[in-house]
Design a protein around this motif. Sequence first.
Motif, short mmCIF file in Angstrom:
data_model
loop_
_atom_site.label_atom_id
_atom_site.label_comp_id
_atom_site.label_asym_id
_atom_site.label_seq_id
_atom_site.Cartn_x
_atom_site.Cartn_y
_atom_site.Cartn_z
N UNK A 91 0.82 -1.21 0.00
CA UNK A 91 0.00 0.00 0.00
C UNK A 91 0.85 1.26 0.00
N UNK A 92 2.18 1.06 0.00
CA UNK A 92 3.10 2.21 -0.01
C UNK A 92 3.14 2.86 -1.38
N UNK A 93 3.06 2.04 -2.44
CA UNK A 93 3.07 2.56 -3.80
C UNK A 93 1.70 3.06 -4.23
N UNK A 94 1.69 3.88 -5.24
CA UNK A 94 0.42 4.27 -5.86
C UNK A 94 -0.18 3.01 -6.49
N UNK A 95 -1.48 2.80 -6.31
CA UNK A 95 -2.05 1.48 -6.61
C UNK A 95 -1.94 1.08 -8.07
N UNK A 96 -1.85 2.03 -9.00
CA UNK A 96 -1.71 1.65 -10.41
C UNK A 96 -0.30 1.17 -10.72
N UNK A 97 0.64 1.31 -9.74
CA UNK A 97 2.02 0.87 -9.94
C UNK A 97 2.31 -0.48 -9.32
N UNK A 98 1.29 -1.14 -8.80
CA UNK A 98 1.50 -2.40 -8.11
C UNK A 98 2.09 -3.46 -9.04
N UNK A 157 3.91 0.97 5.09
CA UNK A 157 4.29 2.03 6.02
C UNK A 157 3.15 3.01 6.26
N UNK A 158 2.33 3.24 5.25
CA UNK A 158 1.20 4.14 5.42
C UNK A 158 0.21 3.61 6.45
N UNK A 159 0.11 2.29 6.57
CA UNK A 159 -0.79 1.71 7.57
C UNK A 159 -0.17 1.74 8.96
N UNK A 160 1.16 1.60 9.03
CA UNK A 160 1.82 1.74 10.33
C UNK A 160 1.79 3.19 10.82
#
Length: 428
Positions: free
Chosen positions: A11-18, A306-309
Amino acid sequence: EGDRGFRGIDSYKEKTSLEGGFVEKSENMRLIGDLAETRKGIDFLAGSVTLTYSAGTEQVFASTLFSDPATGVEFVVVATRTKAIIWNDANNSGIAIDYPGGEVVAAGDGASFVQSMEKLILFRGKNKTPLEWDGDHSSPTDFVVKANGSPGAGRIQCPNTDYGVFFRNRLIIPQPTDSNYTVLMSDLLDTDNYYAAESQFRINKGSADKLVGFYPYQEDQLIVFMRNSIHMINNIATTSAANTYEITRQHGCVARKSIAQSGPQTFFLSDNGVIVLSPGTDPAKGLGVAISKVSGETIPMSRQIQDQFDKVNFDHADKSCGIVYDNKYYLACPTLSSSVPNAVFVYDLISSSWISVDSYPAMSGSLAFHVNDWVVSMHDNSSDPPRRRLFACNDTGWYLMEENTIDDSGRKIGSTSESGTTAIAGKL
């Protein structure tokens, strides 16, 4: 859509870059192999115990595993106000081990257990004397006050303290009556005598740093976690030859109970997320052989989420707790406005990825589900040998993890009348 299988969360990356196989969000899921399925539910197992729950007064204050070294029988053991209760599936109503007269455990004691050889020690903070039980569950006697009124020459008796570990035949404890950074070790095979001249270590003396916890490590070493740094003590078996070494000042540990190990790797919660300590190498011993060396990774293990932590409530993050079980690192943390560890982050050691952030039934008031301690204990005597299972313990009792198709909810220790079930809402 388009993925042929699932590996973990990013979830750290922009979702279209997964990258293929990664998802933006996984809640209450398990990614097994390349398949995704909803996690199994929790099963409350403390209802048959004789106890009247009262938040803040009569509840579970601490939990651990007790293992009988003579028979191999294991129990989940919990501390309540006036007694400890040892429990397994052969003693579903529990066995009460009373404290000595007038001795109690209260919410402010920060109680914790440690098993030392066949005995069980209950620490109750720096203002109360530790209690000790002889470990005989077949003919149980009460706890006694752990004291040694006549310590040997140059020795002191076990001081009041918060926690400890038994390692290399020594009981290792913090000594808050000396300083916030003092580690004290008992004599060999004697938890009543402490020789400060050889077995007292003041870590990072003179700094504003303070001791958070410690954990055994390979080759007769102890990793010492401070709030702003990490250190190591070697030669634990021979403290007269022991030395202390600084590992890093880049990371410190937020929560003692977040520390867990898998093989040579040690995980813990820091201000920057989850950090892993990995063994170093000594050229004199050959590549890949660790000797008195360990180093912290530069990039947090939690980078992919990291965004969730960032949602962890660091005002109460010291209550976070972690454990390694079934090739996974489970870490319970308080998030957002919660003051108790209400979310469980799950890291798969096989795929080296975070695979889920679990949430549990929202209950009213003090009965909100959370994890104060993890315990792995033998369970399910119908199998041969019995299986070791993961339990989540909190002030209301203990839960068998990942057992049901639904979550057991709304119950508390000593009460079989309250029951409820909640469907598990998986999200991928």
